[in-house]
Design a protein around this motif. Structure first.
Motif, mmCIF file in Angstrom:
data_model
loop_
_atom_site.group_PDB
_atom_site.id
_atom_site.type_symbol
_atom_site.label_atom_id
_atom_site.label_comp_id
_atom_site.label_asym_id
_atom_site.label_seq_id
_atom_site.Cartn_x
_atom_site.Cartn_y
_atom_site.Cartn_z
ATOM 1 N N THR A 138 0.816 -1.069 0.041
ATOM 2 C CA THR A 138 -0.079 0.163 0.170
ATOM 3 C C THR A 138 0.906 1.349 -0.046
ATOM 4 O O THR A 138 2.167 1.076 0.322
ATOM 5 N N GLY A 139 0.483 2.436 -0.293
ATOM 6 C CA GLY A 139 1.042 3.570 -0.373
ATOM 7 C C GLY A 139 1.721 3.706 -1.519
ATOM 8 O O GLY A 139 2.498 4.770 -1.529
ATOM 9 N N CYS A 140 1.738 3.106 -2.546
ATOM 10 C CA CYS A 140 2.575 3.071 -3.659
ATOM 11 C C CYS A 140 1.653 2.874 -5.000
ATOM 12 O O CYS A 140 0.842 2.091 -5.021
ATOM 13 N N ASN A 141 1.935 3.902 -6.147
ATOM 14 C CA ASN A 141 0.878 3.590 -7.236
ATOM 15 C C ASN A 141 1.650 3.343 -8.491
ATOM 16 O O ASN A 141 1.196 3.313 -9.492
ATOM 17 N N THR A 142 2.926 2.462 -8.283
ATOM 18 C CA THR A 142 3.323 1.968 -9.338
ATOM 19 C C THR A 142 4.062 0.475 -8.697
ATOM 20 O O THR A 142 4.418 0.567 -7.797
ATOM 21 N N ILE A 143 4.176 -0.640 -9.673
ATOM 22 C CA ILE A 143 4.866 -1.824 -9.334
ATOM 23 C C ILE A 143 6.043 -1.655 -8.856
ATOM 24 O O ILE A 143 6.496 -2.195 -8.011
ATOM 25 N N ALA A 144 6.872 -0.667 -9.659
ATOM 26 C CA ALA A 144 8.326 -0.569 -9.125
ATOM 27 C C ALA A 144 8.592 -0.072 -7.796
ATOM 28 O O ALA A 144 9.294 -0.443 -7.313
ATOM 29 N N ALA A 145 7.536 0.910 -7.287
ATOM 30 C CA ALA A 145 7.615 1.489 -6.179
ATOM 31 C C ALA A 145 7.312 0.495 -5.230
ATOM 32 O O ALA A 145 7.848 0.451 -3.950
#
Length: 246
Positions: A37-44
């Motif tokens: 949670t808290g990320c909007n990219t797979i990389a993040a």
């Protein structure tokens, strides 16, 4: 700690998705379930997992968690000793699916998360069984506790995910591909493809399970995971992938 098992949950799920796996393996190794949670990219998401994980670990991801696991294998393969991909998809998102996601996100922004989960997502997850209603209730509880912001950010991450097929051809660690025979979200052909991409990967097809075999058929899932964790990387010598029906 090479004896650490990192489990990555699917969209709108938390550690309860792996309750039976944690119970089965925590006595023998450290089991971690980092939040996605808290990320909007797979990389993040992948970087967040790597920051919290030990230098080396076995890695298993289900659905979105499997997509994050593939990204970890792309950017930090030296950290992973074993790889298990469960109920997941190596391809970038289909444009039609992305368009539907935008509609779902609009509904969620209007306060209709429960309706989106109830009417469009959760009914497609599971095989019919005596425990289906209880598992659906658990899924709804996990999702509602994570909330609409998690739904929106995870939807964005999935919509923009990269295709990982070429990267998976470079995987050299012992690998398990596991799917429910009745998975409608990530059907069998996606898992056959995964097993073809990773040299020596073992494909396990779990009867009586849909998209969440960790909850639907935990004993069969745990048996496959234990074989994967305990086995040496001898599959490299095999000319073809082994396909076993459980």
């Amino acid at each position: 700690m090479a004896d650490t098992l990192v489990l990555l949950p699917g969209m709108m799920c938390d550690a309860r998705l792996f309750a039976q796996q944690i119970a089965a393996f925590a006595a023998d190794r450290t089991v971690l379930v980092p939040p996605l949670t808290g990320c909007n990219t797979i990389a993040a998401m992948a970087q967040s997992v790597l920051q919290s994980a030990p230098p080396q670990f076995a890695l298993a991801g289900l659905s979105m968690g499997g997509i994050v696991a593939m990204e970890i294998m792309r950017c930090a393969p030296e950290r992973v000793t074993h790889l298990a991909l469960i109920a997941t998809n190596p391809k970038a998102e289909d444009p039609a699916v992305s368009a539907n996601r935008e509609r779902q996100k609009a509904q969620v922004r209007q306060g209709h998360l429960r309706a989106v989960l109830r009417d469009e997502m959760k009914p497609n997850y599971l095989a019919d069984s005596a425990h289906k209603a209880d598992i659906l209730d658990l899924c709804m509880t996990m999702a509602m506790q994570l909330g609409p912001e998690a739904f929106l950010s995870q939807s964005e991450a999935l919509a923009s995910r990269p295709d990982q097929q070429d990267n998976l051809k470079l995987v050299t660690v012992p690998s398990l591909i596991l799917c429910g025979k009745e998975d409608r979200l990530c059907p069998l052909d996606r898992h056959v493809l995964l097993a073809q991409l990773i040299c020596g990967a073992r494909l396990e097809i779990i009867d009586g399970a849909g998209h969440l075999p960790t909850l639907e058929q935990p004993e069969a899932t745990n048996t496959a995971l234990r074989i994967w964790l305990d086995g040496a990387n001898t599959a490299r010598a095999l000319p073809h992938k082994e396909i076993k029906h459980v």
